[in-house]
Design a protein around this motif. Structure first.
Motif, PDB file in Angstrom:
ATOM      1  N   SER A   1     -57.135 -16.508 -88.119  1.00 17.33           N
ATOM      2  CA  SER A   1     -57.608 -15.995 -86.841  1.00 17.33           C
ATOM      3  C   SER A   1     -58.522 -14.780 -86.942  1.00 17.33           C
ATOM      4  CB  SER A   1     -56.423 -15.728 -85.910  1.00 17.33           C
ATOM      5  OG  SER A   1     -56.881 -15.519 -84.595  1.00 17.33           O
ATOM      6  N   PHE A   2     -58.458 -13.899 -85.923  1.00 15.97           N
ATOM      7  CA  PHE A   2     -59.531 -12.921 -85.734  1.00 15.97           C
ATOM      8  C   PHE A   2     -59.532 -11.786 -86.738  1.00 15.97           C
ATOM      9  CE2 PHE A   2     -56.133 -11.933 -82.660  1.00 15.97           C
ATOM     10  CZ  PHE A   2     -55.889 -10.590 -82.899  1.00 15.97           C
ATOM     11  N   ILE A   3     -58.467 -11.641 -87.526  1.00 11.56           N
ATOM     12  CA  ILE A   3     -58.485 -10.591 -88.558  1.00 11.56           C
ATOM     13  C   ILE A   3     -59.587 -10.879 -89.587  1.00 11.56           C
ATOM     14  CG2 ILE A   3     -56.758 -11.628 -90.105  1.00 11.56           C
ATOM     15  CD1 ILE A   3     -55.586  -8.740 -90.429  1.00 11.56           C
TER      16      ILE A   3
ATOM     17  N   ASN B   1     -41.264  -4.458 -94.533  1.00 13.04           N
ATOM     18  CA  ASN B   1     -41.456  -3.739 -95.794  1.00 13.04           C
ATOM     19  C   ASN B   1     -41.450  -2.231 -95.597  1.00 13.04           C
ATOM     20  OD1 ASN B   1     -41.707  -5.718 -97.998  1.00 13.04           O
ATOM     21  ND2 ASN B   1     -43.282  -6.554 -96.669  1.00 13.04           N
ATOM     22  N   MET B   2     -41.980  -1.777 -94.461  1.00 18.89           N
ATOM     23  CA  MET B   2     -41.927  -0.325 -94.189  1.00 18.89           C
ATOM     24  C   MET B   2     -40.474   0.134 -94.012  1.00 18.89           C
ATOM     25  SD  MET B   2     -44.520   1.620 -94.326  1.00 18.89           S
ATOM     26  CE  MET B   2     -43.767   3.049 -93.567  1.00 18.89           C
ATOM     27  N   ILE B   3     -39.634  -0.708 -93.421  1.00 16.91           N
ATOM     28  CA  ILE B   3     -38.236  -0.309 -93.209  1.00 16.91           C
ATOM     29  C   ILE B   3     -37.512  -0.192 -94.559  1.00 16.91           C
ATOM     30  CG2 ILE B   3     -36.007  -1.028 -92.234  1.00 16.91           C
ATOM     31  CD1 ILE B   3     -37.599  -2.372 -89.930  1.00 16.91           C
TER      32      ILE B   3
ATOM     33  N   VAL C   1     -63.029  -1.655 -85.903  1.00 12.94           N
ATOM     34  CA  VAL C   1     -62.685  -2.703 -84.934  1.00 12.94           C
ATOM     35  C   VAL C   1     -61.453  -3.515 -85.327  1.00 12.94           C
ATOM     36  CG1 VAL C   1     -64.994  -2.988 -83.946  1.00 12.94           C
ATOM     37  CG2 VAL C   1     -64.342  -4.358 -85.937  1.00 12.94           C
ATOM     38  N   HIS C   2     -61.156  -3.561 -86.618  1.00 10.21           N
ATOM     39  CA  HIS C   2     -59.983  -4.340 -87.036  1.00 10.21           C
ATOM     40  C   HIS C   2     -58.720  -3.495 -87.158  1.00 10.21           C
ATOM     41  CE1 HIS C   2     -61.877  -8.227 -87.780  1.00 10.21           C
ATOM     42  NE2 HIS C   2     -62.934  -7.546 -88.201  1.00 10.21           N
ATOM     43  N   GLN C   3     -58.793  -2.252 -86.726  1.00  5.66           N
ATOM     44  CA  GLN C   3     -57.600  -1.397 -86.817  1.00  5.66           C
ATOM     45  C   GLN C   3     -56.418  -2.130 -86.174  1.00  5.66           C
ATOM     46  OE1 GLN C   3     -56.185   3.003 -85.483  1.00  5.66           O
ATOM     47  NE2 GLN C   3     -58.290   2.769 -86.033  1.00  5.66           N
TER      48      GLN C   3
ATOM     49  N   LEU D   1     -46.405  -1.209 -81.570  1.00  2.00           N
ATOM     50  CA  LEU D   1     -45.120  -1.889 -81.787  1.00  2.00           C
ATOM     51  C   LEU D   1     -44.500  -1.469 -83.123  1.00  2.00           C
ATOM     52  CD1 LEU D   1     -43.100  -3.946 -80.729  1.00  2.00           C
ATOM     53  CD2 LEU D   1     -44.395  -5.747 -81.891  1.00  2.00           C
ATOM     54  N   ALA D   2     -45.331  -1.415 -84.165  1.00  4.97           N
ATOM     55  CA  ALA D   2     -44.823  -0.995 -85.481  1.00  4.97           C
ATOM     56  C   ALA D   2     -44.246   0.412 -85.388  1.00  4.97           C
ATOM     57  CB  ALA D   2     -45.948  -1.047 -86.509  1.00  4.97           C
ATOM     58  N   ARG D   3     -44.972   1.306 -84.714  1.00  5.84           N
ATOM     59  CA  ARG D   3     -44.502   2.697 -84.578  1.00  5.84           C
ATOM     60  C   ARG D   3     -43.175   2.743 -83.833  1.00  5.84           C
ATOM     61  NH1 ARG D   3     -50.347   4.406 -84.006  1.00  5.84           N
ATOM     62  NH2 ARG D   3     -50.617   5.735 -85.819  1.00  5.84           N
TER      63      ARG D   3
HETATM   64  C1  HEM Z   1     -46.001  -0.879 -90.384  1.00  6.90           C
HETATM   65  C2  HEM Z   1     -46.461  -2.019 -90.017  1.00  6.90           C
HETATM   66  C3  HEM Z   1     -47.909  -2.449 -90.080  1.00  6.90           C
HETATM   67  C4  HEM Z   1     -48.915  -2.066 -90.935  1.00  6.90           C
HETATM   68  C5  HEM Z   1     -48.843  -1.073 -92.074  1.00  6.90           C
HETATM   69  C6  HEM Z   1     -50.103  -2.813 -90.529  1.00  6.90           C
HETATM   70  C7  HEM Z   1     -51.350  -2.683 -91.139  1.00  6.90           C
HETATM   71  C8  HEM Z   1     -52.500  -3.302 -90.693  1.00  6.90           C
HETATM   72  C9  HEM Z   1     -53.817  -3.081 -91.248  1.00  6.90           C
HETATM   73  C10 HEM Z   1     -54.147  -2.177 -92.433  1.00  6.90           C
HETATM   74  C11 HEM Z   1     -54.694  -3.836 -90.530  1.00  6.90           C
HETATM   75  C12 HEM Z   1     -56.208  -3.876 -90.707  1.00  6.90           C
HETATM   76  C13 HEM Z   1     -56.694  -5.055 -91.474  1.00  6.90           C
HETATM   77  C14 HEM Z   1     -58.152  -4.934 -91.880  1.00  6.90           C
HETATM   78  O1  HEM Z   1     -58.847  -4.005 -91.527  1.00  6.90           O
HETATM   79  O2  HEM Z   1     -58.592  -5.795 -92.638  1.00  6.90           O
HETATM   80  C15 HEM Z   1     -53.919  -4.549 -89.544  1.00  6.90           C
HETATM   81  C16 HEM Z   1     -54.453  -5.435 -88.638  1.00  6.90           C
HETATM   82  C17 HEM Z   1     -53.687  -6.166 -87.755  1.00  6.90           C
HETATM   83  N1  HEM Z   1     -52.338  -6.026 -87.499  1.00  6.90           N
HETATM   84 FE1  HEM Z   1     -51.095  -4.745 -88.383  1.00  6.90          FE
HETATM   85  N2  HEM Z   1     -49.793  -3.600 -89.467  1.00  6.90           N
HETATM   86  C18 HEM Z   1     -48.469  -3.402 -89.152  1.00  6.90           C
HETATM   87  C19 HEM Z   1     -47.748  -4.000 -88.125  1.00  6.90           C
HETATM   88  C20 HEM Z   1     -48.243  -4.933 -87.267  1.00  6.90           C
HETATM   89  C21 HEM Z   1     -47.489  -5.551 -86.203  1.00  6.90           C
HETATM   90  C22 HEM Z   1     -46.045  -5.240 -85.826  1.00  6.90           C
HETATM   91  C23 HEM Z   1     -48.319  -6.436 -85.602  1.00  6.90           C
HETATM   92  C24 HEM Z   1     -47.935  -7.295 -84.416  1.00  6.90           C
HETATM   93  C25 HEM Z   1     -48.226  -8.513 -84.283  1.00  6.90           C
HETATM   94  C26 HEM Z   1     -49.612  -6.369 -86.283  1.00  6.90           C
HETATM   95  C27 HEM Z   1     -50.726  -7.126 -85.977  1.00  6.90           C
HETATM   96  C28 HEM Z   1     -51.985  -6.934 -86.534  1.00  6.90           C
HETATM   97  C29 HEM Z   1     -53.153  -7.704 -86.142  1.00  6.90           C
HETATM   98  C30 HEM Z   1     -53.196  -8.799 -85.095  1.00  6.90           C
HETATM   99  C31 HEM Z   1     -54.220  -7.220 -86.913  1.00  6.90           C
HETATM  100  C32 HEM Z   1     -55.676  -7.702 -86.867  1.00  6.90           C
HETATM  101  C33 HEM Z   1     -56.490  -6.801 -85.995  1.00  6.90           C
HETATM  102  C34 HEM Z   1     -57.941  -7.190 -85.921  1.00  6.90           C
HETATM  103  O3  HEM Z   1     -58.458  -7.836 -86.834  1.00  6.90           O
HETATM  104  O4  HEM Z   1     -58.584  -6.843 -84.913  1.00  6.90           O
HETATM  105  N3  HEM Z   1     -49.515  -5.443 -87.280  1.00  6.90           N
HETATM  106  N4  HEM Z   1     -52.592  -4.198 -89.641  1.00  6.90           N
END
Ligand code: HEM
Length: 408
Positions: free
Chosen positions: A94-96, A251-253, A354-356, A362-364
Motif C-alpha cells: 500500500s501507500f507506504i 517490539n517497543m514494549i 510525508v511518510h511519517q 496510537l503507538a504513543r
Molecule cells: C512504536 C511503534 C511504531 C514505530 C516505531 C513506527 C515507525 C514508523 C516509521 C519509521 C514509518 C516511516 C516509514 C518510511 O518513512 O519509510 C512508519 C510509517 C507508518 N506507520 Fe508506523 N510505527 C509504529 C507504530 C505504528 C502503528 C501502531 C500504526 C497503526 C496502524 C502504524 C502505521 C504506519 C503507517 C500506515 C505508515 C505509513 C505512512 C505513510 O507512508 O504515509 N505505525 N512507521
C-alpha cells in the motif's frame, strides 16, 4: 564542487549494509554504521544485490532528504535500495511504498481514525486491555514470556478492535507478518506469507461489504462501494495497517522493558511516578534510544540532489539510517545514554516528511499506558535469564526480541 562516486572502481571497498551490532551492545546501532557521522554524513554502502546506495547518517541530512519531494518511496523504480528480493507477483504494501499524489490520496482515507483526539478517547479501552493481560500473566506460571503473554497481545488486540479484524485470527496474522518482515526468510516463503495475508484481508473486505460494522475496514468498504477505492487497494491498506499496527509496538514494549531492566535507575523513574508527562517523555526517549525500525528508511533520488558536499544523482538509492540519526550528538548530547528525563522529541523513530508514521498517536498511547502501568503493577519484574541468552531480532526489518523470559 560536490563529490561524485564511481561505483565501478570503488564498489569492492564499500562496507556491506546492514552492518552487525557490536557484541554485548544490543541497544546500540552498529558501530560501523555510525562511522564518519560528523564529518561525512553521506557515504556509499554495498547491499545484498551488489547495488551501492548512499547511507545517510546525519540527523539533519536525514530530515532534509525525507522532506524532499525529489526522493521516491516507490520500490519499482530502478535504483531503489530494496532490503530483500522483490516479489515477482508485484505485491507491495500500500501507500507506504507510493509517492504523492497516489500516496496522499490513500493516506487521507485513513487519517481520521488515527487523529490525536480520536486516539486519546481510546485510553480507557487500552488501559483495560493492559490491566487484563497483566492480571492473566500474574495468575499464570513463572517465568513467563513477556512477548507472548503481553507485548504481542496488547497492540494486536488494539489494532484488531480498531480495524474490525477478529482477534481469534491472531496466530495466523502474527506469523504471516513476522515472515514478511524477516529479512532472511526465503523469498518464496515471504511471497507466500504476503499473498496469504492479502487474501485474508480481501476476504475480510468482502465480509465488510456485505455486513458493515463500526470499524475502520468497514469505513474503507464504504469507499469501495462509493467507487473511491478499489477492493484490492482497500485490502492492501488493511494489510499495511494490520502489520504496522502490531509488529512495531510489540517490539517497543518487549525491547523497551528489557532496556529498562538493564538500566534500573531509569526503570525506577517509571515505577515511582504517576505523572503522565513524565511517562510521555520516557516514551519519546525509549523511541529514540531503541529505534526499532533499524533497516533505514529506503528511497531513490528522482533528480540530482546536492547535500552535505555530496551529489546524489538521479536514480541512485538512498538509505536514511534513522537509528544512527537518533544517536547524532549534534542533536542529542551523550546520545548513547538512556536518559528518560531528556527532551527527545526531535527523534526520527517515526520517520519524517510525508511518510511519517500515521499510527504514531496510537503507538504513543499504547506505550504510555504500558510503560505507565506494567512496572508499577509488577515492581519486582526481572529478567529470568542472562542478557546473553535473549534472542534478538537481528534478522528482521524491525528490531526487538523473539522472547523475553521474565519473573517477579
Ligand atoms: C512504536 C511503534 C511504531 C514505530 C516505531 C513506527 C515507525 C514508523 C516509521 C519509521 C514509518 C516511516 C516509514 C518510511 O518513512 O519509510 C512508519 C510509517 C507508518 N506507520 Fe508506523 N510505527 C509504529 C507504530 C505504528 C502503528 C501502531 C500504526 C497503526 C496502524 C502504524 C502505521 C504506519 C503507517 C500506515 C505508515 C505509513 C505512512 C505513510 O507512508 O504515509 N505505525 N512507521
Amino acid at each position: 564542487m560536490p563529490q561524485t562516486f564511481d561505483p565501478a572502481t570503488e564498489r569492492a571497498d564499500l562496507p556491506f549494509f546492514p552492518m552487525a551490532r557490536a557484541a554485548g551492545c544490543p541497544f546500540d546501532p552498529p558501530p560501523e554504521a555510525r562511522a564518519g557521522q560528523q564529518e561525512d554524513p553521506l557515504r556509499r554502502v554495498r547491499l545484498w544485490d551488489g547495488s551501492t546506495p548512499w547511507l545517510v547518517t546525519g540527523h539533519a541530512e536525514q530530515r532534509t532528504l525525507l522532506a524532499d519531494p525529489r526522493v521516491s518511496s516507490d520500490p519499482d523504480r530502478p535504483g531503489y535500495p530494496s532490503s530483500v528480493p522483490r516479489d515477482p507477483g508485484g505485491s507491495s504494501i500500500s501507500f507506504i511504498l507510493m509517492d504523492d499524489p497516489e500516496h496522499a490520496r490513500l493516506r487521507r482515507m485513513v487519517t481520521a481514525p488515527f487523529a490525536i483526539k480520536r486516539v486519546r478517547a481510546l485510553r480507557p479501552a487500552v488501559q483495560k486491555i493492559v490491566d487484563g493481560l497483566i492480571d492473566d500473566m500474574l495468575a499464570g506460571p513463572k517465568p513467563a514470556d513477556l512477548v507472548e503473554a503481553f507485548a504481542l497481545p496488547v497492540p494486536s488486540l488494539v489494532i484488531c478492535e480498531l480495524l474490525g479484524v477478529p482477534y481469534t485470527d491472531h496466530g495466523f496474522f502474527q506469523s504471516k507478518s513476522s515472515t514478511i518482515i524477516k529479512r532472511d526468510a526465503a523469498p518464496e516463503q515471504r511471497f507466500a506469507a504476503s499473498q496469504a495475508l492479502s487474501a485474508y484481508l480481501d476476504a475480510l473486505m468482502g465480509d465488510k461489504l456485505d455486513r458493515p460494522g463500526d470499524d475502520l475496514l468497514s469505513g474503507l468498504a464504504e469507499r469501495v462501494r462509493a467507487g473511491e477505492l478499489t477492493r484490492g487497494e482497500a485490502a492492501q491498506m488493511g494489510v499495511l495497517l494490520l502489520i504496522a499496527g502490531h509488529e512495531t509496538t510489540a517490539n517497543m514494549i518487549a525491547l523497551g522493558t528489557l532496556a529498562l531492566l538493564e538500566h534500573p535507575d531509569q526503570l525506577a523513574i517509571l515505577r515511582e511516578t504517576d505523572d503522565r508527562a513524565v511517562v510521555a517523555s520516557a516514551v519519546e526517549e525509549l523511541l529514540r534510544y531503541l529505534n526499532i525500525t533499524h533497516n533505514g528508511r529506503r528511497r531513490v533520488a528522482l533528480e540530482d540532489i546536492a547535500i552535505a558536499g555530496r551529489l546524489i544523482r538521479a536514480g541512485e538509492g538512498v538509505i536514511l539510517a534513522n537509528d544512527v540519526g537518533n544517536r547524532d550528538p549534534r542533536v542529542f548530547p551523550e546520545p548513547d545514554r538512556l536518559d528518560l528525563r531528556r527532551d527527545a522529541r526531535r527523534h526520527v523513530a517515526f520517520g519524517f516528511g510525508v511518510h511519517q508514521c500515521l499510527g504514531q498517536p496510537l503507538a504513543r498511547l499504547e506505550l504510555e499506558v504500558v510503560y505507565g502501568t506494567l512496572y508499577r503493577r509488577v515492581p519486582t519484574l526481572r529478567l529470568a535469564t542472562e542478557l546473553e541468552r535473549v534472542p534478538f531480532k537481528h534478522d528482521g526489518s524491525v528490531y526487538g526480541v523473539y522472547e523475553l523470559p521474565v519473573t517477579w
